[in-house]
Design an enzyme around this catalytic site. Sequence first.
Site, PDB file in Angstrom:
ATOM      1  N   HIS B  69      -2.673  -1.638   5.615  1.00  0.00           N
ATOM      2  CA  HIS B  69      -1.439  -1.223   4.946  1.00  0.00           C
ATOM      3  C   HIS B  69      -1.719  -0.137   3.897  1.00  0.00           C
ATOM      4  O   HIS B  69      -0.975   0.834   3.750  1.00  0.00           O
ATOM      5  CB  HIS B  69      -0.790  -2.461   4.306  1.00  0.00           C
ATOM      6  CG  HIS B  69       0.372  -2.149   3.416  1.00  0.00           C
ATOM      7  ND1 HIS B  69       0.262  -2.129   2.041  1.00  0.00           N
ATOM      8  CD2 HIS B  69       1.655  -1.822   3.690  1.00  0.00           C
ATOM      9  CE1 HIS B  69       1.438  -1.825   1.512  1.00  0.00           C
ATOM     10  NE2 HIS B  69       2.302  -1.629   2.496  1.00  0.00           N
ATOM     11  N   GLU B  72      -2.167   3.083   5.577  1.00  0.00           N
ATOM     12  CA  GLU B  72      -0.855   3.628   5.975  1.00  0.00           C
ATOM     13  C   GLU B  72      -0.256   4.444   4.821  1.00  0.00           C
ATOM     14  O   GLU B  72       0.194   5.572   5.005  1.00  0.00           O
ATOM     15  CB  GLU B  72       0.068   2.467   6.376  1.00  0.00           C
ATOM     16  CG  GLU B  72       1.508   2.861   6.662  1.00  0.00           C
ATOM     17  CD  GLU B  72       2.504   1.954   5.948  1.00  0.00           C
ATOM     18  OE1 GLU B  72       3.290   2.481   5.134  1.00  0.00           O
ATOM     19  OE2 GLU B  72       2.493   0.724   6.184  1.00  0.00           O
ATOM     20  N   HIS B  73      -0.268   3.870   3.607  1.00  0.00           N
ATOM     21  CA  HIS B  73       0.266   4.609   2.455  1.00  0.00           C
ATOM     22  C   HIS B  73      -0.506   5.912   2.235  1.00  0.00           C
ATOM     23  O   HIS B  73       0.079   6.956   1.983  1.00  0.00           O
ATOM     24  CB  HIS B  73       0.134   3.758   1.185  1.00  0.00           C
ATOM     25  CG  HIS B  73       1.302   2.859   0.941  1.00  0.00           C
ATOM     26  ND1 HIS B  73       2.045   2.928  -0.205  1.00  0.00           N
ATOM     27  CD2 HIS B  73       1.849   1.880   1.691  1.00  0.00           C
ATOM     28  CE1 HIS B  73       3.010   2.011  -0.162  1.00  0.00           C
ATOM     29  NE2 HIS B  73       2.903   1.356   0.971  1.00  0.00           N
ATOM     30  N   GLU B 145       4.570  -3.118  -5.016  1.00  0.00           N
ATOM     31  CA  GLU B 145       5.139  -3.598  -3.743  1.00  0.00           C
ATOM     32  C   GLU B 145       4.797  -5.084  -3.563  1.00  0.00           C
ATOM     33  O   GLU B 145       5.640  -5.896  -3.182  1.00  0.00           O
ATOM     34  CB  GLU B 145       4.582  -2.763  -2.580  1.00  0.00           C
ATOM     35  CG  GLU B 145       5.246  -3.075  -1.249  1.00  0.00           C
ATOM     36  CD  GLU B 145       4.734  -2.203  -0.099  1.00  0.00           C
ATOM     37  OE1 GLU B 145       3.827  -1.371  -0.326  1.00  0.00           O
ATOM     38  OE2 GLU B 145       5.231  -2.372   1.031  1.00  0.00           O
TER      39      GLU B 145
END
Lengths: 420, 428
Positions: B69, B72-73, B145
């Site tokens: 993840h 991905e960012h 997040e």
Amino acid sequence: MEKTKISSGVNLYTLNINKFKTFTVSMYIHRKLNESEASLNALLPFVMKRGSKKYPDTVAVSETLESLYGGFFDCFIRKKGENQIIAFNFEFVAPQYIPNDSDYVNGVFGFINDMLFNPLTNGNSFNEEYVEREKQNLKDYIEGIINDKKEYANKRCIEELCEGEAYAVYEYGSVENLDKINAKNLYEHYVEIMKTSVIDVFVIGDIDSSPLKNALADSIKRDDVKEGYHIAKIKAPCDKVKVVTDKMEVNQGKLAMGFTTETAFDDEDSYALTMFNSVYGSGAHSKLFNNVREKLSLCYYAYSRLDKHKGIMLVNSGVEFENFEKAYNEILAQLECVKKGEISDMEITAAKKYLVNMLRSLNDSAFSIEDFYLSGVITGNITTIEEYIENIEKVTKEQIVEVAKKVKLNTVYYLTGKGE
Amino acid sequence: MIFNKVTNETVNETLYKGVHKSGLNVMILKKENYEKYYAVISTRYGSVNSEFKTDKNEEFTKVPDGIAHFLEHKMFEQPDGTNAFDKFSLYGANANAFTSFNNTAYLFSTTSMFNESLTHLLDYVFSPYFTEENVSKEQGIIGQEIRMYDDDPEWRVFFNMLNAMYVNHPLKYDIAGTVESISEIDKDLLYHCYNHFYHPENMILFIAGDVDVDKVSEILDEKVEKRETKFSIINKPVDEPERINQPYISQKLSVSTPIFSCGFKDIDVGYTGTELAKKNIMISIIMGILSSESSGLYNELYNKGLVNDSFYNDTACYSDYSFVQFGGESKDPQKTAEIILSYVEKYKKEGLSKTAFERYKKLVYGKYIKSFNSLESVSNAFCGNYFLNIDLFDFLTVYESVTYEDTMECFGKIFNKDLFVLSVVEPQ
């Protein structure tokens, strides 16, 4: 979109297109938003959804939808301006994809018409058990808003921003007013609203809507309807910023800021306001995303959204408690930047293209097309998506700066931790 | 590149399929009357790929939870200091990305300048740029997040349920990791994961819209290079025992009423392709018969006030893990779980209703047809299924092979009360 007047205040809008695999049918009943009847309006569709005369309980309703190849039927309550809208939405697979089932279309319209126009009643009353159960269900829903902290902060901010005005009324009503409802007074209210409300019906897809049209004409009997749509009074600016804090056991703080825009839906600079919002806080190209999130690394989300029916803008963000002030300052600093005209050509291009893309994409979803036209119908300002795009394209930087100067902070809402 | 054109009469759609010389799989769903174009490039790399090696003689290495993840960012970071969103914005494209248990996907939708946007998508996904500085900036954003999800009762109740179901499977860990685990991530680890998993042979590009197929082919030739080495990742097989971790788990949060999620861990795993596709259809039918609004179970729970409108069921049926779940708000989750189990036992004795089976089969057919309405969801479904060796265009053949007897057998295998767990988030 073709418009057919069925009777006073009742209109059918149809759009015959075959790009979708499904067709949609929706009915919208418009009521003036006010505290005293909000809960009655909010409860009504959920009681109707429980059963009609032909499909008298949840089992019959769902079994029918399943047999109709997984038809969709649900009810919602919407708020557009000071209209509280009772919405019934249906979606079914288009007949061309259902071979060897000649009774399919009859089955679908038989179901829709019964659910909309032939509710289960007991004399001059709805079914008591359903009313009581749905009151509890709606109560759970209203109390459950607190589970989504982002939405909760947004709702609280609107309530504080519009305190004392009809617009502050929550579209799903209140727990207190639900207690006053029973099967009889809800039925009386139903009879009343079917006589006196403006009703818009939409059918989109490759389908002959005449069975619905006939049912509408037969079922809704009324004299001249005097009610129209209810345009909200634009929120006036204030002299002193209101600050509200709620405390709760949460890990992350929520910041919601309410602004007045002094711009109405049908004002000339309404398109400039939409462009302003796009530059300022809506999308990955916006100032809020690039500064509050990317540059200062303060949050995962920070965005603005407009309610053009009420002339307000809300900014929402989720931040650590100790960063409330930093985020607050940056959100206002970015607004000042727009007001001072610190907007690059790139930002304008990106903001414009973002909106154009969003508008064109509406054409790829039947419910989105419907929603766009419904807003137009309510405000009396019916444009096509293409016309809307042309107006957005014309907006200049100067117009964005001018409209930004009218945007003023009104209410600041903090959702913070118990120990803070 | 050469595309194979396939037309499906059931849904009235045409698909172009092919493998680019780089090894990248490409599919194009030609949607002639849509204004929008959608493109997604997806890699078989998600939060569960946390222990792997690149050579069979090596030892397995463990990477920090949440790194897929995080990667991905960070893919949005560009060498010139801008982010990948900027260029998409100028083209009018709406871009995004997501990481799931099994995949990481980068996507955009647009109504203009499709070719430019596709070029940019391939450009940025195949050119990583990580620095110590931009990694540390991201720790702040992702930290927020994670904190946001910490307050999200539906997210928490779901991951707690997975924790109760699974003893070792990395599925049980939050996709974004924890504030602690992501603090161990640095640029070298990101490059390590990127270089191995973002290999064209391990990826698929799916496009939907009225695009020029030859032009897509040209862009691919220009932008996607064949790697010198072949894709060589060996994921560490998960040693997951055939039992649950714990039958009950709970947590307190600021909620109005208890929120629950309960379900059965399915240990009959290891399927791919047609077998898995068939199993998926059967599970949907079973869950519908068992707990949809027409079911005895739902109506008993609803009428007793044990569940409300928020009640749902869901299934996740993959090659190496599988589970079914029920959830929503309930003032008495224990009682609700008991009733769910009692209905399962009842149907095991009496058999599922045959008329309900026929009805639900119709629903599954309609759902398949409907799924082609949304470019986004149909594309994502094609990608997800591709990695499981399932071709969505084969749906009808598989669908027609589903019988009542097979479905009952599937029901008997999955719904084992010894593999049932309950997760509850209670009000504070």
